[in-house]
Design a protein around this motif. Structure first.
Motif, mmCIF file in Angstrom:
data_model
loop_
_atom_site.group_PDB
_atom_site.id
_atom_site.type_symbol
_atom_site.label_atom_id
_atom_site.label_comp_id
_atom_site.label_asym_id
_atom_site.label_seq_id
_atom_site.Cartn_x
_atom_site.Cartn_y
_atom_site.Cartn_z
ATOM 1 N N SER A 350 -42.436 60.391 134.718
ATOM 2 C CA SER A 350 -43.427 60.013 133.705
ATOM 3 C C SER A 350 -44.770 60.629 134.068
ATOM 4 C CB SER A 350 -43.552 58.487 133.624
ATOM 5 O OG SER A 350 -42.348 57.912 133.169
ATOM 6 N N VAL A 351 -45.389 61.288 133.114
ATOM 7 C CA VAL A 351 -46.650 61.987 133.353
ATOM 8 C C VAL A 351 -47.555 61.811 132.147
ATOM 9 C CG1 VAL A 351 -45.610 63.705 134.896
ATOM 10 C CG2 VAL A 351 -45.713 64.143 132.423
ATOM 11 N N TRP A 352 -48.721 62.435 132.243
ATOM 12 C CA TRP A 352 -49.670 62.493 131.127
ATOM 13 C C TRP A 352 -49.917 63.956 130.781
ATOM 14 C CZ3 TRP A 352 -50.956 57.980 128.840
ATOM 15 C CH2 TRP A 352 -50.718 56.813 129.582
ATOM 16 N N ALA A 353 -49.783 64.283 129.517
ATOM 17 C CA ALA A 353 -50.071 65.628 129.030
ATOM 18 C C ALA A 353 -51.478 65.645 128.451
ATOM 19 C CB ALA A 353 -49.059 66.045 127.967
ATOM 20 N N ILE A 354 -52.294 66.566 128.911
ATOM 21 C CA ILE A 354 -53.700 66.642 128.503
ATOM 22 C C ILE A 354 -53.907 67.927 127.712
ATOM 23 C CG2 ILE A 354 -56.077 66.668 129.323
ATOM 24 C CD1 ILE A 354 -54.497 65.585 132.045
ATOM 25 N N VAL A 355 -54.401 67.776 126.483
ATOM 26 C CA VAL A 355 -54.583 68.915 125.589
ATOM 27 C C VAL A 355 -56.018 68.901 125.061
ATOM 28 C CG1 VAL A 355 -53.710 70.145 123.582
ATOM 29 C CG2 VAL A 355 -52.176 68.650 124.870
ATOM 30 N N LYS A 356 -56.755 69.975 125.294
ATOM 31 C CA LYS A 356 -58.119 70.069 124.758
ATOM 32 C C LYS A 356 -58.059 70.306 123.253
ATOM 33 C CE LYS A 356 -61.401 72.239 126.682
ATOM 34 N NZ LYS A 356 -62.266 73.288 127.258
ATOM 35 N N GLY A 357 -58.764 69.467 122.488
ATOM 36 C CA GLY A 357 -58.774 69.614 121.034
ATOM 37 C C GLY A 357 -59.322 70.958 120.591
ATOM 38 N N ALA A 358 -60.326 71.481 121.302
ATOM 39 C CA ALA A 358 -60.941 72.753 120.910
ATOM 40 C C ALA A 358 -59.986 73.920 121.088
ATOM 41 C CB ALA A 358 -62.212 72.990 121.721
ATOM 42 N N ALA A 359 -58.933 73.729 121.902
ATOM 43 C CA ALA A 359 -57.980 74.811 122.128
ATOM 44 C C ALA A 359 -56.913 74.889 121.054
ATOM 45 C CB ALA A 359 -57.299 74.625 123.488
#
Length: 369
Positions: A350-359
Motif C-alpha cells: 500500500s502506497v500513496w501516488a502523488i501527482v502534480k496538477g500542473a503536470a
C-alpha cells in the motif's frame, strides 16, 4: 470492421525493409497507427489505399474485400472509396477553396450518403476561405480544406497520413479541435498515421502500435497506454491515458476536479462544462510514490494506491516502471531502481501516488507546447 494483413519487402536481400502488419480496427471510430519514423505506418496506409501493391496480403473493409493476393483480387484505388489526406495538403493551386471542395464532391458516388458541402464547410470553419487560392492559406487552413475535399468524396474510410507533421505547434493546436469535431460529427471511420502522442490522445479510440515493420499491440488506446511491457510506456511522455468526467470547477482557486473510476484529480481550471467527458494523460515521470501519506506538499493530488507490479524500462537498467492500482484504475510511476528497492515497492504494498496538477495536460493544452 477493417481487417488488415499485409506483407511486403522493399529489397530482395536480407537488409531490405520488411513489412508484416496484421490488425483489426473497429468502424466507426478513429484508429491510430503509431510508432517511430520508418516503422511501416505510411507503407501500411498506402497498401490499404491501393497506392502500393504488397507482395502478399488481405484487406477487408466491412465485409468487402479490397485486396486478396491469394485470390488475385486487388481493387484499384478509385474503386475502394477511400479518402486520403497526406502531410502536404496537395490542393489544386489553380482552383479556389470552393473549387477544390467541388472537385471532391464530384468524385462521390451518386448514391453515397454523407455530409453536405454546407455542413462540411461549417464543421471545418472554412466558410471565410472559399474564394481564396491555396497559396493564400496558412498550413493549418490548407489541411482543413484538404479534409473537406476528402470528406465531400463521401469515403467509406478516411486515411490520414501524418496530416499535422508539417505544421508548427501553433498550427497543430489550431487543427486538432477540428479533427476531433470531425471524428464526432461526420461519423466517418478514420485510420490516422502519426508519431505524435498528443494526436493519439486527442483523437484515437483504437491504437495500433508498430515497430520495425510489425504490429506490437493493438486495442483500445487507454489499455495500450497502460501496458508497461510496451515501448510506449518507456517514452519520456509515456503514461496512462485516463478517461475522466468534469466533476466541478472552483474559479476562486483556479481548479477543476476530474473524476475517474476510483478517485479524482485536481487540475488547472478548464473550460469544459460539468459532466463533460475528457481524457487526460498522466505521465509516469509525473507520478511520485510514498510509503507514508505526505503532508505540506504543493501537489494536491495524493491518491491511495496499491503496487501491482514493477517492470523494467527497456534500455534504461537503472529505472523501473511501477504499476499502481487506484481502485479499478491503473497508474504508472517511473522511479529509479534504487527507490524501488529502498521503498520495497513490491506487489501488494500500500502506497500513496502523488501527482502534480500542473503536470496534467489535456491534449488541447499539450499540443500548443
Amino acid at each position: 470492421m477493417l481487417e488488415v494483413a499485409v506483407g511486403h519487402r522493399f529489397a530482395r536481400d536480407s537488409a531490405g525493409f520488411a513489412l508484416d502488419a496484421r490488425f483489426a480496427a473497429p468502424t466507426p471510430g478513429v484508429t491510430a497507427l503509431f510508432g517511430p519514423s520508418g516503422c511501416g505506418k505510411s507503407t501500411t496506409l498506402a497498401a490499404i489505399a491501393g497506392l502500393l501493391r504488397p507482395d502478399s496480403g488481405r484487406i477487408v473493409l466491412e465485409g468487402d474485400v479490397l485486396l486478396d493476393t491469394a485470390r488475385g483480387v486487388a481493387l484499384p484505388p478509385e474503386r475502394r472509396r477511400l479518402g486520403v489526406v497526406f502531410q502536404d495538403a496537395r490542393l489544386f493551386p489553380h482552383l479556389s477553396v470552393a473549387g477544390n471542395l467541388r472537385y471532391g464532391a464530384r468524385r462521390a458516388p451518386r448514391d453515397a450518403t454523407g455530409s453536405s458541402e454546407e455542413e462540411v464547410v461549417a464543421l471545418l470553419g472554412i466558410g471565410h476561405l472559399l474564394s481564396r487560392r491555396p497559396r493564400d492559406l496558412s498550413g493549418g487552413e490548407r489541411q482543413r480544406v484538404a479534409l473537406g475535399r476528402a470528406l465531400l468524396a463521401r469515403p467509406r474510410l478516411l486515411l490520414m497520413d501524418e496530416p499535422l507533421a508539417s505544421l508548427d505547434a501553433a498550427r497543430r493546436a489550431e487543427v486538432l479541435p477540428f479533427l476531433a469535431r470531425l471524428r464526432d460529427a461526420a461519423r466517418v471511420p478514420i485510420l490516422y498515421v502519426t508519431h505524435a502522442l498528443e494526436e493519439v490522445d486527442a483523437l484515437a479510440d483504437t491504437l495500433v502500435l508498430m515497430e520495425a515493420g510489425r504490429v506490437l499491440a493493438a486495442g483500445p488506446v487507454d489499455g495500450i497506454a497502460a501496458r508497461p511491457d510496451l515501448p510506449l510506456a518507456a517514452r519520456r511522455d509515456g503514461g496512462v491515458l485516463l478517461p475522466c468526467t468534469v466533476a466541478a470547477h472552483d474559479a476562486a482557486l483556479g481548479l477543476t476536479r476530474l473524476a475517474f473510476p476510483g478517485g479524482a484529480l485536481e487540475v488547472p481550471l478548464r473550460g469544459e462544462p460539468r459532466g463533460a467527458a475528457i481524457r487526460v494523460r498522466v505521465r509516469a515521470r509525473d507520478v511520485s510514490v510514498a510509503t507514508r501519506r505526505p503532508e505540506e506538499l504543493s501537489a494536491r493530488n495524493i491518491l491511495s494506491a496499491t503496487v501491482t507490479r514493477a517492470a523494467e524500462v527497456p534500455g534504461l537498467p537503472h529505472e523501473a516502471l511501477v504499476v499502481l492500482a487506484v481502485g479499478p484504475t491503473t497508474f504508472l510511476a517511473r522511479v529509479t531502481r534504487e527507490s524501488l528497492n529502498r521503498l520495497g515497492l513490491e506487489p501488494g504494498r500500500s502506497v500513496w501516488a502523488i501527482v502534480k496538477g500542473a503536470a496534467l495536460a489535456l491534449p488541447s493544452q499539450e499540443a500548443g507546447r
